[in-house]
Design an enzyme around this catalytic site. Structure first.
Site, PDB file in Angstrom:
ATOM      1  N   SER A 110     -10.459 -89.871 -56.738  1.00 30.54           N
ATOM      2  CA  SER A 110     -10.259 -90.368 -55.381  1.00 30.54           C
ATOM      3  C   SER A 110     -10.802 -91.795 -55.259  1.00 30.54           C
ATOM      4  O   SER A 110     -11.936 -92.058 -55.638  1.00 30.54           O
ATOM      5  CB  SER A 110     -10.985 -89.438 -54.411  1.00 30.54           C
ATOM      6  N   GLY A 111      -9.967 -92.670 -54.752  1.00 23.90           N
ATOM      7  CA  GLY A 111     -10.387 -94.059 -54.565  1.00 23.90           C
ATOM      8  C   GLY A 111     -10.118 -94.918 -55.790  1.00 23.90           C
ATOM      9  O   GLY A 111     -10.466 -96.097 -55.812  1.00 23.90           O
ATOM     10  N   THR A 115      -2.665 -94.304 -54.964  1.00 21.60           N
ATOM     11  CA  THR A 115      -1.666 -94.533 -53.910  1.00 21.60           C
ATOM     12  C   THR A 115      -1.219 -95.988 -53.913  1.00 21.60           C
ATOM     13  O   THR A 115      -0.028 -96.282 -53.800  1.00 21.60           O
ATOM     14  CB  THR A 115      -2.242 -94.116 -52.558  1.00 21.60           C
ATOM     15  N   ASN A 160     -13.215 -92.746 -50.310  1.00 23.08           N
ATOM     16  CA  ASN A 160     -12.074 -93.648 -50.090  1.00 23.08           C
ATOM     17  C   ASN A 160     -11.748 -93.654 -48.585  1.00 23.08           C
ATOM     18  O   ASN A 160     -11.645 -92.599 -47.977  1.00 23.08           O
ATOM     19  CB  ASN A 160     -10.874 -93.110 -50.898  1.00 23.08           C
ATOM     20  N   SER A 163      -8.051 -91.944 -48.120  1.00 30.25           N
ATOM     21  CA  SER A 163      -7.865 -90.983 -49.201  1.00 30.25           C
ATOM     22  C   SER A 163      -6.678 -90.073 -48.909  1.00 30.25           C
ATOM     23  O   SER A 163      -6.551 -89.536 -47.804  1.00 30.25           O
ATOM     24  CB  SER A 163      -9.143 -90.162 -49.329  1.00 30.25           C
ATOM     25  N   SER A 164      -5.811 -89.926 -49.916  1.00 31.13           N
ATOM     26  CA  SER A 164      -4.667 -89.019 -49.729  1.00 31.13           C
ATOM     27  C   SER A 164      -5.199 -87.597 -49.832  1.00 31.13           C
ATOM     28  O   SER A 164      -5.817 -87.242 -50.822  1.00 31.13           O
ATOM     29  CB  SER A 164      -3.627 -89.224 -50.815  1.00 31.13           C
ATOM     30  N   GLY A 390      -6.761 -86.760 -58.607  1.00 32.91           N
ATOM     31  CA  GLY A 390      -7.280 -86.722 -59.975  1.00 32.91           C
ATOM     32  C   GLY A 390      -8.318 -85.618 -60.100  1.00 32.91           C
ATOM     33  O   GLY A 390      -8.617 -84.902 -59.138  1.00 32.91           O
ATOM     34  N   GLU A 392     -11.539 -83.631 -60.077  1.00 31.18           N
ATOM     35  CA  GLU A 392     -12.655 -83.768 -59.127  1.00 31.18           C
ATOM     36  C   GLU A 392     -13.850 -82.950 -59.604  1.00 31.18           C
ATOM     37  O   GLU A 392     -13.710 -81.760 -59.888  1.00 31.18           O
ATOM     38  CB  GLU A 392     -12.221 -83.303 -57.728  1.00 31.18           C
TER      39      GLU A 392
HETATM   40  N1  LIG Z   1      -4.511-102.844 -57.019  1.00 32.22           N
HETATM   41  C1  LIG Z   1      -5.359-102.911 -55.999  1.00 32.22           C
HETATM   42  N2  LIG Z   1      -5.679-104.111 -55.476  1.00 32.22           N
HETATM   43  C2  LIG Z   1      -6.537-104.192 -54.438  1.00 32.22           C
HETATM   44  N3  LIG Z   1      -7.152-103.140 -53.882  1.00 32.22           N
HETATM   45  C3  LIG Z   1      -6.892-101.926 -54.385  1.00 32.22           C
HETATM   46  C4  LIG Z   1      -5.963-101.740 -55.447  1.00 32.22           C
HETATM   47  N4  LIG Z   1      -5.913-100.423 -55.715  1.00 32.22           N
HETATM   48  C5  LIG Z   1      -6.760 -99.813 -54.850  1.00 32.22           C
HETATM   49  N5  LIG Z   1      -7.325-100.712 -54.036  1.00 32.22           N
HETATM   50  C6  LIG Z   1      -8.310-100.437 -52.967  1.00 32.22           C
HETATM   51  O1  LIG Z   1      -8.842 -99.189 -53.159  1.00 32.22           O
HETATM   52  C7  LIG Z   1      -8.657 -98.313 -52.069  1.00 32.22           C
HETATM   53  C8  LIG Z   1      -8.349 -96.911 -52.525  1.00 32.22           C
HETATM   54  O2  LIG Z   1      -7.141 -96.854 -53.192  1.00 32.22           O
HETATM   55  P1  LIG Z   1      -6.160 -95.605 -53.081  1.00 32.22           P
HETATM   56  O3  LIG Z   1      -6.070 -95.152 -51.737  1.00 32.22           O
HETATM   57  O4  LIG Z   1      -4.927 -95.986 -53.802  1.00 32.22           O
HETATM   58  O5  LIG Z   1      -6.947 -94.555 -53.917  1.00 32.22           O
HETATM   59  P2  LIG Z   1      -6.398 -93.137 -54.385  1.00 32.22           P
HETATM   60  O6  LIG Z   1      -6.555 -93.130 -55.834  1.00 32.22           O
HETATM   61  O7  LIG Z   1      -5.052 -92.917 -53.840  1.00 32.22           O
HETATM   62  O8  LIG Z   1      -7.434 -92.209 -53.700  1.00 32.22           O
HETATM   63  P3  LIG Z   1      -7.245 -90.724 -53.158  1.00 32.22           P
HETATM   64  O9  LIG Z   1      -7.144 -89.837 -54.301  1.00 32.22           O
HETATM   65  O10 LIG Z   1      -8.404 -90.533 -52.335  1.00 32.22           O
HETATM   66  O11 LIG Z   1      -5.993 -90.798 -52.367  1.00 32.22           O
HETATM   67  C9  LIG Z   1      -7.469 -98.896 -51.342  1.00 32.22           C
HETATM   68  O12 LIG Z   1      -7.544 -98.600 -50.000  1.00 32.22           O
HETATM   69  C10 LIG Z   1      -7.648-100.389 -51.620  1.00 32.22           C
HETATM   70  O13 LIG Z   1      -8.536-100.942 -50.684  1.00 32.22           O
HETATM   71 MG   LIG Z   2      -4.263 -91.739 -52.484  1.00 28.10          MG
END
Ligand SMILES: Nc1ncnc2c1ncn2[C@@H]1O[C@H](COP(=O)(O)OP(=O)(O)OP(=O)(O)O)[C@@H](O)[C@H]1O
Ligand SMILES: [Mg+2]
Length: 1107
Positions: A110-111, A115, A160, A163-164, A390, A392
């Site tokens: 997560s984070g 996404t 996050n 977070s999704s 991912g 956890e």
């Molecule tokens: N390539 C990137 N460039 C800039 N910031 C990023 C990038 N990827 C992620 N981030 C930052 O990290 C934060 C978390 O990313 P994201 O929501 O994609 O995580 P996730 O892996 O989908 O988490 P979860 O499993 O909780 O959904 C985003 O809100 C953004 O601020």
């Molecule tokens: Mg996500």
């Protein structure tokens, strides 16, 4: 201009190594150091072969611009530095050009940026695929589905801010050209427990906060909501606001996105109503109420909220209230109703809220799918993007983590399978000998969880369905029995008692050794969560709702479709959907993005090695590199390989004419690389050890430096020579130009001097001639002047003489005249005195008469004959002249007046004159007739159709046509008759019919009698013995007596040449047949006003009374 094709390679300007396969030596430490080094230089992407590792930078980097998209477009994967765009491009191109369905698997904790990565992939594909209005709309809809799903499925967690809380797999469908047609989204396991409870520092799903912050007052009122978060029990308050997140603005974005995706207004509103209902459900509170049997029954504390929910959703309040207080269990034909206690009521409430929300979410996904589904039936190529939670590992891991980790376990398995398969396939394709590689296969762990007979999920289901008391503990006991011997299952109380003394293993837990590490699961809640129970009373209440959307979310509530079979458990549902997903992924070409989170603080520039190390381990990245390097670490097609290293061998530099493979062979022989270090495939060279590659790279670098020096040397020499030649050429040109200039200047000088001298001489000559000419001219002028003076003197002298002579002649004439005058006066003086008196008298008289006439001329009276004015006489001696003059003037002006008359006027005046002679001073009626014009034909018988007959009977000219009163000779009464006088006759006719009554020739008229008074009576006497006289004389009265008598007189005179006798007397005789009657006029009797009356007194007398 076409972009210049620059051949580059991943190996150029590499920070650390761009591809972990080339890492030498390979260890966890070197792996992390390489990642860190790259991360510190803003290189967040690194490859492991074709897998992309992405480290979350937590800040926006300028590497996603449209220019970057262009850079990576249509470039080979290893040509540029590692980038998510390179992977996207590779996947898209092999989908479009090689017709291979693709899937992009994005994993990480997560984070870690999954996404974001999935959105980057989608936006890259959207940017490079086809364009056009329709395609753009599809793209827009696909991209805009993200904000909608994120609002409802994402939440702020401690890991996050966005977070999704659900797994998402999206198939993007393309046509044969690579233009997007639509898509299908699948969602996995929404974390619905978040709806009713959130851990500390976390929030509920975004949509709740967005709705309360962003909705208009009107909408809030409609949804019966208040803006204040603290009013709602389901909203966590300590972290209601997230830094840098504008919920209100996001709400607008979401509404807009819903519109673009194709939600109708009423649908969007329904969705918000359900959201509002969920929020309000949390505010329903229960209190215990004791019952007779000693048990507590729950009652709703404040029914207001319930009432509003029911109004919002169209549910009957009593139905919902009952569903919160009772639970009905149906078994076969029996129905048993039990009351709920407070705890059960709260459980029911929360279960309802969770179910409502998670079903709404699934409905949303389906609704979006409906909008974005491809509209054609043509064969589609598919690119799947999987953004799934991912691995956890928390302090407290429960059912959800178990499920999630199971899913990751499956993904790892498919990864191993596919990577190895691909590797193997490539070796076969390239005709390279295959060697077995040792790696950990996690199929055994998957089996532990999903095995249908003794897998953990099967055990859990069995436990849930088993009759009797079922608790989490009984489930654990079962596991302890069944899984005790499994190498990856650990539990304190397991049958084989391997862990009896393991204090890290609490009694209520079990531990699984996942491929990525050990995870300790708390068994508490497993049974409940797997059951996912919603009391039937509640689902039935929901089905009865008037709200169409809510009704459709609870189809099982329909009593007609009652199903006594239990719904599938959460675990089995998830297992089934994961199985489908895996099947789906296996048919596609996989592309991996492994996301890594560099720190726990959501902060940029921080690289926490321990954290990264942990992730590298559980993502199995080292494993990944090893698998990739199992045979050969590096491979490259012959052409780019030769192109890159051809400068290292004389034969291949600068140009190799033969096939690329032979070139590479020659090159490698020349460089004396041991044969066991490389193998020749069909199209690629395979290098076993990265060291060999780096040696090649080093040699290349050195050689490039030498080449650069050589190029520099030659270039400098060429540059200096060119410079010198240029200078020499310039010098010659400058000298030539200067000489030309100097000569030109000298010539100009000589020329101008010559001109000066010439002009001086010419000037001198000219002045000389001028002088001579001037002298000559002056002499001529002097002669002329002298002559003129001489002639002037002569002329003046002559003039003076002539003037003298004339003056003398004039004086003589004057003297002579005086003399003559004097002489004459002396002579005539004596004659003048003798005649003066008479002459003066005559002159004076003449002057007076002259003056009289001149004055008379000015004093003349007007030309009117009746004007009596006449100026007075000035001198007595002119008296007779004055009178005579008056008479002449009067006659003259009368004549003038008469001359104006027309013939008709003359006739009238003649008649008037005749009348005057006949009646003036004789008849009293006469003066009143003077002013009346004599018209004669008063009755216009020509124009009146009534008298047509009468008119036709008379051929002569009519002189008089007038209505008169005929006096009856018998009684003196009168009757109206038309009186007609023609040239020869006198006629009487009936006034009404116009019929002629009597006709008397004028010759038979002898006399006309009338009185002297002011009346209109007159008698017409006829000749005795004539035919007309048989009835006797006529007696008439008329308003125009004078005119009639005059006209009768004149006509008779002109026709018979005899004067008609007119008798004027107040008493006269009239012949009536044989009798003679006396007509007597008497004065007076005013009885009848001004009209004279006539009366027969006796045989002999007719009396006419005249007023
Ligand atoms: N390539 C990137 N460039 C800039 N910031 C990023 C990038 N990827 C992620 N981030 C930052 O990290 C934060 C978390 O990313 P994201 O929501 O994609 O995580 P996730 O892996 O989908 O988490 P979860 O499993 O909780 O959904 C985003 O809100 C953004 O601020
Ligand atoms: Mg996500």
């Amino acid at each position: 201009m076409a972009k210049m094709e620059v051949k580059t390679s991943l190996l150029d300007n590499m920070i650390g190594v761009g591809d972990m396969v080339l890492l030498e030596p390979l260890s966890e430490e070197t792996f992390i150091n390489n990642l860190k080094k790259r991360f510190d230089h803003n290189e967040i992407y690194t490859y492991i072969g074709s897998v992309v590792i992405s480290v979350n930078p937590y800040r926006s980097l300028p590497i996603y611009s449209p220019e970057k998209v262009e850079d990576y477009r249509n470039r080979n994967f290893y040509e540029l530095s590692p980038h998510i765009f390179a992977l996207s491009d590779e996947a898209y191109r092999s989908l479009r050009d090689q017709d291979k369905d693709q899937c992009i698997l994005i994993t990480g904790e997560s984070g870690a940026g999954k996404t974001e990565a999935s959105k980057l992939v989608m936006s890259y594909v959207a940017a490079v695929c086809g364009k056009g209005a329709e395609v753009n709309q599809v793209k827009e809809q696909l991209l805009q589905s993200n904000p909608v799903l994120e609002a409802f499925g994402n939440a702020k967690t401690v890991r996050n801010d966005n977070s999704s809380r659900f797994g998402k797999y999206m198939d993007i469908e393309f046509d044969f050209k690579g233009d997007p047609l639509g898509g299908v989204i699948s969602n996995y396991l929404l974390e619905k427990s978040r709806v009713v409870k959130q851990p500390r520092g976390e929030r509920n799903f975004h949509v709740f906060y967005q709705l309360l912050s962003g909705a208009s007052e009107e909408l809030l009122n409609k949804l019966k909501l208040e803006r204040d978060f603290s009013r709602y029990n389901y909203l966590s308050l300590d972290s209601a606001k997230v830094n840098g997140v504008d919920d209100a603005a996001n709400f607008r974005t979401v509404r807009n996105a819903m519109q673009i995706v194709g939600f109708m207004d009423h649908e969007a509103e329904s969705v918000l109503e359900v959201v509002a209902a969920v929020l309000k459900l949390g505010n329903i509170e229960f209190k215990p109420e004791s019952r007779v049997n000693g048990l507590d029954e729950s009652k709703i504390k404040d029914k207001n909220e319930l009432k509003e929910i029911c109004e919002l959703t169209g549910i009957d309040q009593s139905v919902l209230e009952r569903a919160f207080s009772f639970r009905t269990v149906e078994a076969k034909q029996e129905k048993v109703s039990t009351t709920l206690n407070v705890a059960q009521a709260y459980y029911a409430r929360d279960a309802l809220a969770k179910n409502l929300y998670s079903r709404l979410f699934s409905w949303l996904v389906n609704r979006i799918n409906e909008s974005i589904k491809a509209q054609t039936k043509v064969r589609k190529k598919v690119m799947g993007v999987l953004d799934i939670y991912g691995f956890e590992i928390f302090e407290d891991n429960s059912f959800e983590q178990f499920i999630i980790n199971y899913c990751n376990e499956k993904l790892q398995q498919i990864f191993i399978e596919l990577t190895l398969k691909e590797e193997q396939e490539e070796y076969i394709r390239e005709d390279i000998e295959w060697m077995h590689i040792d790696y950990f296969n996690n199929a055994i762990i998957c089996d532990l969880i999903e095995n249908n007979t003794n897998g953990i999920l099967a055990m859990l289901d069995e436990e849930c369905l088993r009759p009797g008391t079922v608790t989490d503990e009984t489930f654990l006991e079962k596991l302890n029995q069944v899984c005790a011997t499994h190498q990856h299952f650990e539990s304190r109380m397991s049958k084989c008692s391997r862990f009896l003394n393991d204090t890290t293993l609490p009694h209520s837990c079990f531990r699984i050794q996942h491929y990525a590490g050990k995870v300790l699961y708390q068994v508490e809640g497993f049974v409940d969560k797997n059951n996912d129970l919603l009391y039937r009373d509640l689902s039935q209440a929901m089905w009865k709702a008037g709200h169409a959307l809510i009704k459709s979310l609870f189809p099982e509530g329909n009593p007609a479709k009652i199903n006594l079979k239990r719904p599938p458990t959460a675990g089995s549902q998830f297992k089934a959907s994961v199985a489908t997903l895996m099947k789906n992924l296996q048919t596609k070409n996989p592309n991996y993005i492994r996301c890594i989170k560099p720190n726990d603080k959501k902060a940029a520039h921080i690289f926490n090695e321990a954290l990264v190390c942990h992730q590298i381990r559980y993502l199995g990245l080292l494993e990944n590199v090893r698998v990739r390097r199992a045979g050969y670490a590096f491979r490259q097609a012959y052409e780019p390989c030769l192109e890159r290293y051809k400068m290292l061998c004389k034969q291949t530099w600068p140009h190799w004419k033969g096939p690329a493979r032979t070139g590479v062979e020659v090159l490698f022989n020349e460089l004396e690389i041991p044969v066991e270090e490389y193998s020749f495939g069909r199209s690629k060279i395979f290098i076993r050890n990265p060291r060999t590659l780096f040696k090649l790279e080093d040699l290349r670098k050195q050689r490039l430096e030498d080449l650069a020096t050589l190029i520099q040397k030659i270039y400098r020499g060429w540059k200096c020579r060119t410079h010198f030649l240029l200078m020499r050429k310039s010098q010659i040109v400058i000298a030539a130009w200067y000489r030309r200039y100097a000569q030109q200047k000298r010539y100009q000088q000589i020329k101008s001097s010559a001109l000066v001298i010439q002009s001086y001489i010419r000037g001198w000559k000219a002045r000389k001639i001028l002088r001579e000419l001037k002298h000559q001219k002056r002499c001529e002028e002097a002669v002329t002047t002298i002559a003129a003076y001489w002639h002037g003197t002569q002329a003046r002298r002559e003039l003076k003489r002539l003037k003298e002579e004339a003056r003398r002649k004039h004086a003589v004439a004057v003297i002579w005249a005086y003399w003559l005058g004097l002489k004459v006066r002396r002579e005539y003086r004596k004659f003048f005195r003798a005649n003066a008196g008479k002459k003066i008298y005559e002159f004076t008289l003449q002057r007076i008469v002259q003056k009289y006439f001149l004055e008379m001329k000015n004093k003349m009276p007007s030309l009117s004959p009746i004007d009596k004015n006449w100026p007075s006489r000035p001198y007595l001696f002119l008296d007779s002249t004055h009178k005579e003059l008056k008479r002449i003037f009067h006659l003259w002006r009368c004549k003038k007046y008469r001359d104006q008359f027309t013939d008709q006027q003359k006739l009238i005046y003649e008649e008037k004159l005749e009348a005057s002679e006949l009646f003036k001073d004789k008849k009293a009626l006469y003066p009143s007739s003077v002013g009346q014009p004599f018209q004669g034909a008063y009755l216009e018988i020509n124009k009146n159709p009534k008298y047509k007959k009468l008119k036709d009977a008379i051929e002569e000219k009519i002189i008089i046509a007038e209505v008169v009163n005929k006096i009856n000779r018998a009684n003196g009464k009168s009757t109206s008759r038309i009186f007609l006088l023609t040239n020869n006759n006198l006629l009487l006719a009936d006034q009404k019919s116009g019929q002629i009554k009597s006709e008397v020739p004028l010759v038979d008229v002898t006399k006309v009698s009338m009185s002297s008074q002011n009346d209109g009576f007159f008698a017409v006497h006829l000749k005795e013995g004539s035919e007309a006289a048989s009835k006797g004389d006529f007696l008439f009265s008329s308003d125009h007596l004078i005119e009639m008598a005059t006209k009768l007189y004149r006509t008779t005179l002109s026709q018979t040449k005899q004067k008609l006798n007119i008798e004027i007397s107040d008493e006269f005789l009239v012949q009536f047949r044989q009798d003679k009657v006396c007509v007597k006029f008497i004065q007076g009797n005013q009885k009848n006003g001004s009209v004279p009356t006539c009366k027969r007194k006796n045989n002999r007398l007719l009396e006419v009374a005249v007023p």
